[in-house]
Scaffold this motif. Structure first.
Motif, mmCIF file in Angstrom:
data_model
loop_
_atom_site.group_PDB
_atom_site.id
_atom_site.type_symbol
_atom_site.label_atom_id
_atom_site.label_comp_id
_atom_site.label_asym_id
_atom_site.label_seq_id
_atom_site.Cartn_x
_atom_site.Cartn_y
_atom_site.Cartn_z
ATOM 1 N N GLU A 228 -10.677 7.988 3.882
ATOM 2 C CA GLU A 228 -9.853 6.889 3.394
ATOM 3 C C GLU A 228 -8.681 7.395 2.552
ATOM 4 O O GLU A 228 -7.585 6.827 2.584
ATOM 5 N N ARG A 229 -8.911 8.459 1.814
ATOM 6 C CA ARG A 229 -7.806 9.047 1.038
ATOM 7 C C ARG A 229 -6.732 9.593 1.958
ATOM 8 O O ARG A 229 -5.544 9.472 1.684
ATOM 9 N N SER B 73 10.666 6.653 5.216
ATOM 10 C CA SER B 73 11.260 5.693 6.155
ATOM 11 C C SER B 73 12.639 5.210 5.710
ATOM 12 O O SER B 73 13.199 4.302 6.296
ATOM 13 N N THR C 209 0.580 -6.475 -3.015
ATOM 14 C CA THR C 209 0.312 -5.038 -2.911
ATOM 15 C C THR C 209 1.037 -4.234 -3.991
ATOM 16 O O THR C 209 0.447 -3.329 -4.594
ATOM 17 N N LEU C 210 2.278 -4.588 -4.259
ATOM 18 C CA LEU C 210 3.081 -3.830 -5.209
ATOM 19 C C LEU C 210 2.469 -3.776 -6.617
ATOM 20 O O LEU C 210 2.510 -2.719 -7.268
ATOM 21 N N LEU D 155 -0.262 6.634 5.025
ATOM 22 C CA LEU D 155 0.480 5.373 4.970
ATOM 23 C C LEU D 155 1.618 5.483 3.955
ATOM 24 O O LEU D 155 2.759 5.104 4.236
ATOM 25 N N LEU D 156 1.304 6.022 2.782
ATOM 26 C CA LEU D 156 2.315 6.136 1.733
ATOM 27 C C LEU D 156 3.416 7.118 2.139
ATOM 28 O O LEU D 156 4.594 6.920 1.814
ATOM 29 N N LEU D 157 3.031 8.162 2.841
ATOM 30 C CA LEU D 157 4.009 9.143 3.289
ATOM 31 C C LEU D 157 4.988 8.511 4.273
ATOM 32 O O LEU D 157 6.199 8.743 4.197
ATOM 33 N N ARG D 158 4.461 7.689 5.170
ATOM 34 C CA ARG D 158 5.355 7.029 6.124
ATOM 35 C C ARG D 158 6.292 6.073 5.414
ATOM 36 O O ARG D 158 7.467 5.946 5.767
ATOM 37 N N VAL D 159 5.791 5.387 4.400
ATOM 38 C CA VAL D 159 6.648 4.490 3.623
ATOM 39 C C VAL D 159 7.758 5.286 2.931
ATOM 40 O O VAL D 159 8.930 4.898 2.973
ATOM 41 N N ALA D 160 7.370 6.411 2.330
ATOM 42 C CA ALA D 160 8.330 7.183 1.537
ATOM 43 C C ALA D 160 9.401 7.838 2.397
ATOM 44 O O ALA D 160 10.524 8.044 1.943
ATOM 45 N N VAL E 286 -0.036 -1.059 -6.538
ATOM 46 C CA VAL E 286 0.633 0.244 -6.518
ATOM 47 C C VAL E 286 1.075 0.621 -7.927
ATOM 48 O O VAL E 286 0.882 1.748 -8.386
ATOM 49 N N THR F 45 -6.068 8.430 4.923
ATOM 50 C CA THR F 45 -5.369 7.251 5.435
ATOM 51 C C THR F 45 -4.343 6.758 4.418
ATOM 52 O O THR F 45 -3.177 6.510 4.757
ATOM 53 N N LEU F 46 -4.787 6.630 3.174
ATOM 54 C CA LEU F 46 -3.883 6.179 2.106
ATOM 55 C C LEU F 46 -2.668 7.093 2.009
ATOM 56 O O LEU F 46 -1.521 6.628 1.955
ATOM 57 N N HIS F 47 -2.939 8.395 2.003
ATOM 58 C CA HIS F 47 -1.847 9.361 1.886
ATOM 59 C C HIS F 47 -0.843 9.214 3.028
ATOM 60 O O HIS F 47 0.369 9.198 2.802
#
Lengths: 140, 140
Positions: free
Chosen positions: B125-126, B139, B9-10, B132-137, B13, B128-130
């Motif tokens: 889908e955008r 966390s 995945t990385l 997911l990335l927001l939760r990663v950032a 990204v 969803t992507l946003h």
DNA sequence: TATTGTTATACTCTATAACTATA
DNA sequence: TATAGTTATAGAGTATAACAATA
């Protein structure tokens, strides 16, 4: 013109990318490849043999930089350059067996880094993220 | 140790991030800010006033680089540095009104770049992507 | 003594321009 | 003439080390 996006997603992508390759490069042991070299090997693995021109275009890098990047990889035996007999100006770049091995080894390193960076997401959410990004990357 | 991730995945990204900020910087008009400056302003907008130390930590950059980055922004009046009276070693960095305006303007530029890069994804889908990335950032 | 920010310096990454070989 | 790759060079981006001011 009606825009669907708001410009807030790309900074998040950028942040995650930075975190990822910094972790990869700072955790590198002697003999490991850099994130830059990883991207080149990954491209060859996915698309098969390529002319340097193709690598240049996909990476959006200047051709002169690709020369240096491939020199590093060729010196270590991870890729091989040969003349294209049909057009002798071209160099065809191929991943070697050793290059493929190094790629797998690096993906293993990267997997544990991903596990840390994406710890907030469930296994299924990581799948979703991966597939969305894959569709973006292959939509050129 | 059982890993949930596979390291694939990385690189995706990283590819998307490169495409994004290259598009941002090459489409820049005189007076526009760079992607690096955008990331700094975005951080200040989201988290409010910060010590340089905090910016250093979040970006994973060396403190000496943050000095130069903030100098650029302060010279243009987009951020302001003041001493922390409670601990006079600290500089508190604040986004100015002009900085907030520039940020909005840059997000608009970035929105059309996102629209191109993410054209393979639906609006949902955008989203969803946003997220997911927001939760990663967020966390950390 | 330890920490925040700064300066000086070197190394990596990237773009531009001029060149060689081939088409 | 135009294109693929190379070399030389300059400009960003980044890290390390030594320093000043403050805690």
């Amino acid at each position: 013109m009606e825009l669907m996006s708001n410009g807030r997603t790309l900074p998040l992508v950028s942040y995650l990318a930075r975190s990822g390759w910094r972790a990869l490069d700072t955790s590198a042991q002697p003999g490991d490849i850099t994130h830059r070299q990883l991207l080149a090997l990954t491209l060859l693995k996915e698309r098969g043999d390529l002319a340097q021109q193709d690598i240049t275009r996909v990476f959006g890098l200047d051709a002169s930089n690709v020369v240096g990047l491939l020199n590093e990889l060729e010196e270590r035996g991870l890729v091989l350059r040969r003349r294209d007999e049909a057009d002798r100006r071209r160099h065809i770049v191929a991943l070697t067996g050793e290059g493929a091995l190094m790629l797998e080894r690096t993906f293993t390193r990267l997997a544990s880094i991903e596990d840390e960076l994406l710890h907030a997401l469930t296994s299924q959410e990581r799948e979703t993220l991966h597939h969305l990004l894959l569709r973006v990357a292959t939509s050129d």
